[in-house]
Scaffold this active site. Structure first.
Site, PDB file in Angstrom:
ATOM      1  N   THR A 211       7.085 -18.038  -0.111  1.00  0.00           N
ATOM      2  CA  THR A 211       5.738 -17.870   0.416  1.00  0.00           C
ATOM      3  C   THR A 211       4.766 -18.820  -0.281  1.00  0.00           C
ATOM      4  O   THR A 211       5.016 -19.220  -1.412  1.00  0.00           O
ATOM      5  CB  THR A 211       5.336 -16.408   0.154  1.00  0.00           C
ATOM      6  OG1 THR A 211       6.197 -15.593   0.925  1.00  0.00           O
ATOM      7  CG2 THR A 211       3.902 -16.099   0.490  1.00  0.00           C
ATOM      8  N   THR A 262       3.651 -13.051  -4.027  1.00  0.00           N
ATOM      9  CA  THR A 262       4.917 -13.464  -3.420  1.00  0.00           C
ATOM     10  C   THR A 262       6.044 -12.609  -3.989  1.00  0.00           C
ATOM     11  O   THR A 262       6.030 -12.276  -5.166  1.00  0.00           O
ATOM     12  CB  THR A 262       5.199 -14.959  -3.670  1.00  0.00           C
ATOM     13  OG1 THR A 262       6.540 -15.247  -3.226  1.00  0.00           O
ATOM     14  CG2 THR A 262       5.088 -15.352  -5.125  1.00  0.00           C
ATOM     15  N   THR A 264       9.386  -9.526  -2.919  1.00  0.00           N
ATOM     16  CA  THR A 264       9.939  -8.561  -1.965  1.00  0.00           C
ATOM     17  C   THR A 264       8.797  -7.708  -1.400  1.00  0.00           C
ATOM     18  O   THR A 264       8.360  -6.741  -2.018  1.00  0.00           O
ATOM     19  CB  THR A 264      10.962  -7.655  -2.658  1.00  0.00           C
ATOM     20  OG1 THR A 264      10.480  -7.364  -3.970  1.00  0.00           O
ATOM     21  CG2 THR A 264      12.307  -8.324  -2.774  1.00  0.00           C
TER      22      THR A 264
HETATM   23  N1  ASP Z   1       6.346 -11.511   0.310  1.00  0.00           N
HETATM   24  C1  ASP Z   1       6.991 -12.157   1.418  1.00  0.00           C
HETATM   25  C2  ASP Z   1       7.452 -11.107   2.380  1.00  0.00           C
HETATM   26  O1  ASP Z   1       7.965 -10.097   1.960  1.00  0.00           O
HETATM   27  C3  ASP Z   1       8.179 -12.975   1.009  1.00  0.00           C
HETATM   28  C4  ASP Z   1       7.954 -13.982  -0.072  1.00  0.00           C
HETATM   29  O2  ASP Z   1       7.029 -13.853  -0.864  1.00  0.00           O
HETATM   30  O3  ASP Z   1       8.717 -14.940  -0.107  1.00  0.00           O
HETATM   31  O4  ASP Z   1       7.366 -11.328   3.557  1.00  0.00           O
END
Ligand code: ASP
Length: 346
Positions: A211, A262, A264
């Site tokens: 992200t 950013t 999970t």
């Molecule tokens: N937080 C983002 C999501 O869960 C993923 C990421 O940060 O890469 O969509």
């Protein structure tokens, strides 16, 4: 006599208020700064060739410069973070815009959000796959609709009317993301990005994120934050993560700070992560370092989640933390201080 005591009391109170104001750190007048991230995860030095490291470094620098330039010219923090995020969305190195990861059906569904710390105005799009730069669409939702979040087709129809560039979904294709999907498609498993590093021709199966996000404070002292993502590889069709959710993946409030997350996403939603950090600063009077640690390690980490956050406070000071191995990150301040880091905390 009573009157004199009352007068003394009032004077004492006024004096103590004054001294506490004095103790509060002050933002340097006209100063400005920007901090960005390009995702957190199992980012280890040995996964990257020198060329790859250089490519990430250059792109992060380009994004920082783009945002910084806006601020330097007296532009507002909202425009600065948008400029920085645009650069990363246009780069296949990151999991946002071009190069976004695939969902379980083999499509990209992108999420983005933006927040103005002065007014608490916010905008977000979720599950879009024809908008070249989802962060621009989030801004249009904020500025030109009475809503905070629009999803899918409705979001695309609305922002198109405001001149936002639309593309065929094939624009988002990258072979590397398709390889990532093929590796886990059909399994009850999602994967975070930055897992496309080949070691002896084997894709590393590690927890990775990609992200992008930015937080800035402008010369006026206004804070803005934004986040843009393709989500997680092999996520269920229709799944929405934390990035477009105000308070979870993005938050900005001039009273405290701006934050972009950013990791999970489900864990960041469950802990309302970005807002939680802001609250700990505002009401528990924690300093940003303590507040980030509390949420990332004691809350998200304890539940089994992983990731990181960037934070810029009302004084223009910059902080970041993560419980993953690394996080692409960097900042640039008007006092000349600047830094780009990728791997473990340096
Ligand atoms: N937080 C983002 C999501 O869960 C993923 C990421 O940060 O890469 O969509």
């Amino acid at each position: 006599m009573k009157k004199t005591i009352l007068l003394l009391f009032i004077l004492l109170l006024a004096f103590s208020c004054k001294t506490s104001d004095k103790n509060e750190p002050q933002r340097e007048p006209n100063s400005f700064s920007i901090v960005i991230h390009g995702g957190a995860g199992g980012i280890k030095r040995e996964y990257f060739t020198d060329e790859q490291q250089q490519a990430y470094n250059d792109k992060l620098q380009e994004a920082l410069n783009a945002g910084y330039e806006v601020l330097e010219k007296g532009g507002i923090s909202l425009d600065a973070i948008q400029a920085a995020i645009n650069v990363m969305e246009d780069s296949p190195l990151f999991n946002a815009g071009k190069g976004a990861v695939y969902n379980s059906k083999g499509n990209q569904e992108m999420d983005a959000s933006i927040m103005d710390g002065k007014t608490l105005n916010s905008g977000a799009v979720a599950g879009v796959n024809h908008i070249k730069n989802p962060i621009l669409a989030a801004r249009v939702v904020m500025d030109s609709s009475e809503h905070v979040m629009l999803s899918g087709k409705g979001a695309e129809i609305m922002v198109k009317k405001f001149g936002i560039e639309m593309v065929d979904s094939s624009y988002f294709f990258t072979q590397k993301r398709l390889d990532q999907l093929k590796k886990i498609q059909g399994k009850e498993k999602t994967e975070l990005d930055h897992s496309a590093f080949l070691i002896k021709n084997e894709l590393i199966d590690d927890h990775k994120y990609g992200t992008v996000g930015a937080v800035a404070i402008d010369k006026e002292g206004n804070i803005a934050a934004g986040t843009s993502t393709g989500g997680m590889t092999n996520k269920k069709y229709g799944r929405i993560g934390d990035s477009p959710i105000i308070g979870a993946g993005t938050y900005a409030n001039n009273l405290t700070c701006g934050i972009s997350c950013t990791g999970t996403g489900e864990y960041f939603i469950r802990t309302v992560a970005a807002h939680e950090v802001s609250n700990l600063i505002q009401y528990k009077k924690m300093n940003p370092t303590e507040a980030l640690y509390e949420v990332i390690f004691n809350q998200i980490g304890k539940l089994g989640g992983e990731g990181g956050m960037i934070l810029l406070d009302k004084y223009g000071d910059i902080y970041w933390d993560f419980n993953s191995t690394g996080m692409f990150r960097g900042y640039k301040k008007s006092d000349g201080e600047t830094k780009i880091e990728m791997f473990e905390k340096e």
